[in-house]
Design a protein around this motif. Structure first.
Motif, PDB file in Angstrom:
ATOM      1  N   LEU A 158       0.967   3.626  -2.978  1.00  0.00           N
ATOM      2  CA  LEU A 158      -0.024   5.364  -2.583  1.00  0.00           C
ATOM      3  C   LEU A 158       0.822   6.439  -3.112  1.00  0.00           C
ATOM      4  N   GLU A 201       0.875  -0.873   0.245  1.00  0.00           N
ATOM      5  CA  GLU A 201      -0.441   0.032   0.182  1.00  0.00           C
ATOM      6  C   GLU A 201       0.786   0.819   0.095  1.00  0.00           C
ATOM      7  N   HIS A 202       1.942   1.417   0.504  1.00  0.00           N
ATOM      8  CA  HIS A 202       2.645   2.478   0.725  1.00  0.00           C
ATOM      9  C   HIS A 202       3.036   3.073  -0.672  1.00  0.00           C
ATOM     10  N   HIS A 245      -5.803   2.599   3.506  1.00  0.00           N
ATOM     11  CA  HIS A 245      -4.939   1.877   4.788  1.00  0.00           C
ATOM     12  C   HIS A 245      -5.061   2.331   5.643  1.00  0.00           C
ATOM     13  N   LEU A 248      -7.251   4.643  -1.442  1.00  0.00           N
ATOM     14  CA  LEU A 248      -5.355   4.175  -1.051  1.00  0.00           C
ATOM     15  C   LEU A 248      -5.685   4.333   0.453  1.00  0.00           C
ATOM     16  N   VAL A 249      -5.590   5.515   0.875  1.00  0.00           N
ATOM     17  CA  VAL A 249      -5.158   6.631   1.675  1.00  0.00           C
ATOM     18  C   VAL A 249      -6.766   5.467   2.676  1.00  0.00           C
ATOM     19  N   VAL A 268      -5.681   8.661  -4.877  1.00  0.00           N
ATOM     20  CA  VAL A 268      -5.180   7.993  -3.758  1.00  0.00           C
ATOM     21  C   VAL A 268      -6.056   8.318  -2.321  1.00  0.00           C
ATOM     22  N   LEU A 319       0.189   9.842  -6.381  1.00  0.00           N
ATOM     23  CA  LEU A 319       0.654  10.568  -5.601  1.00  0.00           C
ATOM     24  C   LEU A 319       1.465  11.125  -6.694  1.00  0.00           C
TER      25      LEU A 319
END
Length: 268
Positions: A243, A239-240, A262, A258-259, A255, A247
């Motif tokens: 993301l 996920e990092h 997360h 995903l945020v 974004v 971005l």
């Protein structure tokens, strides 16, 4: 993004199947590196105080004379994340100090710091008990983190240019590397480093400090088993990177999805 201050030095290698915290595997400090007063007190201080531990304390990397307290704090944090310091168990500073090869004083100072952070609690005349946390508390920490970080990340996604996100690539890759080998302590540190770097782009130092403290508190103890935990770390690390890709591409729809996803999984 899961859940630890950058740790000094590399983590040591141990024989397969042997815990670095097991009795008999303690990393002892050469006597010429141990403060003289510590050498004189190590053997008898625990007996004099009548203190003992309820389980084997961790044996850290060799501690140098420079910044002893900081290195011990670092090692204790790693032991908490790894689950080597067991929730509910009481550990005495003299016993831990004997394992570190130093006096009880820097261990006690490090434990007092951990008490402030909520990782342990003081047990008068005995030592420090590792805090027990249930699913509800971890979920509450995740919720508070989301309330702080999600709006900030979404705002940054609209204003920060792609080239500034690109410089965070090594931090995202560090979480993947730690997850791939199942190094939970390294993952906790790299995870927090990535989040700090993202939030630092806001220019709000107080926000970064508060968010980082909440993040650290959510990282110990990790209650899942090692197999499940590695799978979760891998998913979290993915996920990092996803993301960061969104971005850089300035794809606000992705974004946002995903945020939110997360942080919905931050209490796993």
């Amino acid at each position: 993004m899961e859940q630890g201050s950058a740790r000094e030095g590399a983590r040591p290698a141990y024989a397969p199947g042997v815990s670095p915290y097991a009795s008999g595997n303690a990393a002892r400090v050469p006597q010429d590196r141990v403060p003289e007063q510590a050498r004189g007190r190590q053997g008898g201080e625990e007996q004099a105080r009548g203190e003992h531990t309820h389980s084997e304390p961790p044996a850290p990397r060799a501690v140098q004379r420079h910044s002893v307290r900081g290195q011990i704090l670092d090692a204790l944090r790693a032991a908490l994340v790894d689950g080597e310091l067991v929730p509910g168990q009481v550990y005495s500073a003299p016993a831990l100090g004997a394992r570190f090869g130093v006096s009880a004083t820097p261990v006690r100072e490090a434990m007092q710091r951990l008490a402030v952070e909520g990782a342990v609690e003081v047990v008068p005349n005995r030592g420090f008990r590792v805090t027990e946390r249930g699913p509800r508390e971890l979920a509450e920490l995740a919720e508070v983190r989301a309330l702080i970080e999600v709006p900030v990340m979404l705002s940054l996604a609209r204003t920060v240019p792609a080239h500034r996100w690109s410089v965070l690539r090594p931090l995202a890759e560090a979480t993947v590397a730690a997850a791939a080998v199942g190094d939970r302590a390294a993952y906790a540190e790299s995870d927090r480093a990535f989040h700090r770097a993202v939030l630092t782009l806001s220019g709000n130092e107080q926000l970064v400090t508060v968010a980082d403290e909440l993040h650290r508190r959510s990282q110990w103890p990790l209650v899942a088993g090692p197999v499940t935990r590695r799978a979760e770390l891998l998913a979290d690390a993915a996920e990092h990177t996803a993301l960061l890709d969104a971005l850089i591409a300035q794809d606000l729809t992705v974004v946002q999805a995903l945020v939110r996803e997360h942080f919905n999984g931050a209490d796993r």
